[in-house]
Design a protein around this motif. Structure first.
Motif, PDB file in Angstrom:
ATOM      1  N   GLU A 225      -8.182  12.751   7.217  1.00  0.00           N
ATOM      2  CA  GLU A 225      -8.040  11.812   6.330  1.00  0.00           C
ATOM      3  C   GLU A 225      -6.821  11.063   6.867  1.00  0.00           C
ATOM      4  O   GLU A 225      -5.469  11.610   6.820  1.00  0.00           O
ATOM      5  CB  GLU A 225      -8.380  11.777   5.230  1.00  0.00           C
ATOM      6  CG  GLU A 225     -10.048  12.286   4.855  1.00  0.00           C
ATOM      7  CD  GLU A 225      -9.761  12.805   3.348  1.00  0.00           C
ATOM      8  OE1 GLU A 225      -8.805  12.727   2.626  1.00  0.00           O
ATOM      9  OE2 GLU A 225     -11.175  12.395   3.089  1.00  0.00           O
ATOM     10  N   LYS A 226      -6.265   9.746   5.720  1.00  0.00           N
ATOM     11  CA  LYS A 226      -5.288   8.902   5.444  1.00  0.00           C
ATOM     12  C   LYS A 226      -5.022   9.695   4.293  1.00  0.00           C
ATOM     13  O   LYS A 226      -5.467   8.980   3.572  1.00  0.00           O
ATOM     14  CB  LYS A 226      -4.961   7.972   5.977  1.00  0.00           C
ATOM     15  CG  LYS A 226      -5.283   7.493   7.435  1.00  0.00           C
ATOM     16  CD  LYS A 226      -5.098   5.981   7.656  1.00  0.00           C
ATOM     17  CE  LYS A 226      -4.831   5.519   9.019  1.00  0.00           C
ATOM     18  NZ  LYS A 226      -4.509   3.654   9.245  1.00  0.00           N
ATOM     19  N   ARG A 227      -3.825  10.281   3.751  1.00  0.00           N
ATOM     20  CA  ARG A 227      -3.275  10.274   2.557  1.00  0.00           C
ATOM     21  C   ARG A 227      -2.044   9.820   2.414  1.00  0.00           C
ATOM     22  O   ARG A 227      -1.086   9.168   2.965  1.00  0.00           O
ATOM     23  CB  ARG A 227      -2.729  11.942   2.190  1.00  0.00           C
ATOM     24  CG  ARG A 227      -3.821  12.258   2.508  1.00  0.00           C
ATOM     25  CD  ARG A 227      -4.461  12.379   1.534  1.00  0.00           C
ATOM     26  NE  ARG A 227      -6.316  13.118   1.300  1.00  0.00           N
ATOM     27  CZ  ARG A 227      -6.866  13.168   0.141  1.00  0.00           C
ATOM     28  NH1 ARG A 227      -6.464  12.902  -0.719  1.00  0.00           N
ATOM     29  NH2 ARG A 227      -8.055  13.751   0.616  1.00  0.00           N
ATOM     30  N   TYR A 228      -1.420   9.777   1.099  1.00  0.00           N
ATOM     31  CA  TYR A 228      -0.713   8.575   0.556  1.00  0.00           C
ATOM     32  C   TYR A 228       1.002   9.467  -0.366  1.00  0.00           C
ATOM     33  O   TYR A 228       0.056   9.914  -1.645  1.00  0.00           O
ATOM     34  CB  TYR A 228      -0.379   7.688   0.454  1.00  0.00           C
ATOM     35  CG  TYR A 228       0.667   6.449  -0.162  1.00  0.00           C
ATOM     36  CD1 TYR A 228       1.583   5.557   0.962  1.00  0.00           C
ATOM     37  CD2 TYR A 228       1.012   6.365  -1.580  1.00  0.00           C
ATOM     38  CE1 TYR A 228       2.793   5.187   0.741  1.00  0.00           C
ATOM     39  CE2 TYR A 228       2.402   5.914  -1.840  1.00  0.00           C
ATOM     40  CZ  TYR A 228       2.826   5.392  -1.290  1.00  0.00           C
ATOM     41  OH  TYR A 228       3.865   4.616  -1.290  1.00  0.00           O
ATOM     42  N   ALA A 229       2.061  10.572  -0.238  1.00  0.00           N
ATOM     43  CA  ALA A 229       2.955  10.460  -1.403  1.00  0.00           C
ATOM     44  C   ALA A 229       4.110   9.513  -1.184  1.00  0.00           C
ATOM     45  O   ALA A 229       4.479   9.110  -0.548  1.00  0.00           O
ATOM     46  CB  ALA A 229       3.110  11.773  -1.199  1.00  0.00           C
ATOM     47  N   LYS A 230       4.544   9.463  -2.224  1.00  0.00           N
ATOM     48  CA  LYS A 230       6.051   8.314  -3.017  1.00  0.00           C
ATOM     49  C   LYS A 230       7.032   8.830  -1.810  1.00  0.00           C
ATOM     50  O   LYS A 230       8.092   8.229  -1.023  1.00  0.00           O
ATOM     51  CB  LYS A 230       6.175   8.708  -4.310  1.00  0.00           C
ATOM     52  CG  LYS A 230       5.100   7.747  -4.732  1.00  0.00           C
ATOM     53  CD  LYS A 230       5.690   7.523  -5.977  1.00  0.00           C
ATOM     54  CE  LYS A 230       4.507   6.954  -6.932  1.00  0.00           C
ATOM     55  NZ  LYS A 230       5.710   6.551  -8.692  1.00  0.00           N
ATOM     56  N   SER A 231       6.802  10.559  -2.183  1.00  0.00           N
ATOM     57  CA  SER A 231       7.950  11.192  -1.136  1.00  0.00           C
ATOM     58  C   SER A 231       8.040  10.370   0.500  1.00  0.00           C
ATOM     59  O   SER A 231       9.212  11.168   1.244  1.00  0.00           O
ATOM     60  CB  SER A 231       8.237  12.487  -1.517  1.00  0.00           C
ATOM     61  OG  SER A 231       7.139  13.175  -1.175  1.00  0.00           O
ATOM     62  N   MET A 232       6.815  10.971   1.221  1.00  0.00           N
ATOM     63  CA  MET A 232       6.308  11.265   2.342  1.00  0.00           C
ATOM     64  C   MET A 232       6.125   9.581   2.610  1.00  0.00           C
ATOM     65  O   MET A 232       6.249   9.186   3.730  1.00  0.00           O
ATOM     66  CB  MET A 232       5.715  12.682   2.951  1.00  0.00           C
ATOM     67  CG  MET A 232       5.961  13.549   2.229  1.00  0.00           C
ATOM     68  SD  MET A 232       4.762  14.814   3.143  1.00  0.00           S
ATOM     69  CE  MET A 232       3.550  14.285   2.040  1.00  0.00           C
ATOM     70  N   GLY A 233       5.219   8.829   2.404  1.00  0.00           N
ATOM     71  CA  GLY A 233       4.889   7.538   2.347  1.00  0.00           C
ATOM     72  C   GLY A 233       2.956   7.665   3.247  1.00  0.00           C
ATOM     73  O   GLY A 233       2.779   9.040   2.963  1.00  0.00           O
TER      74      GLY A 233
END
Length: 63
Positions: free
Chosen positions: A13-21
């Protein structure tokens, strides 16, 4: 025949985090199946590059 089964399935899956993008990672779902139909997701987690297991609540699904 068993009525209740616990199955584990891994999906990319594609995930998103503020620190990693944007992060493409393998997410493992543990689901309860009743009579072969998925009923409830018990847990979902992902493994990092270093082998640590993290809960998926800290990364939101990237749409």
């Amino acid at each position: 025949m068993r009525i209740i089964k616990i199955k584990r399935r891994t999906v990319v899956e594609k995930r998103y985090a503020k620190s990693m993008g944007v992060l493409i990672t393998q997410v493992t779902y543990i689901k309860k199946h009743i009579l072969g139909m998925p009923f409830k997701t018990l847990h979902k987690y992902r493994k990092t590059y270093y082998g640590k297991v993290k809960d998926c609540r800290d990364c939101v699904l990237f749409v």
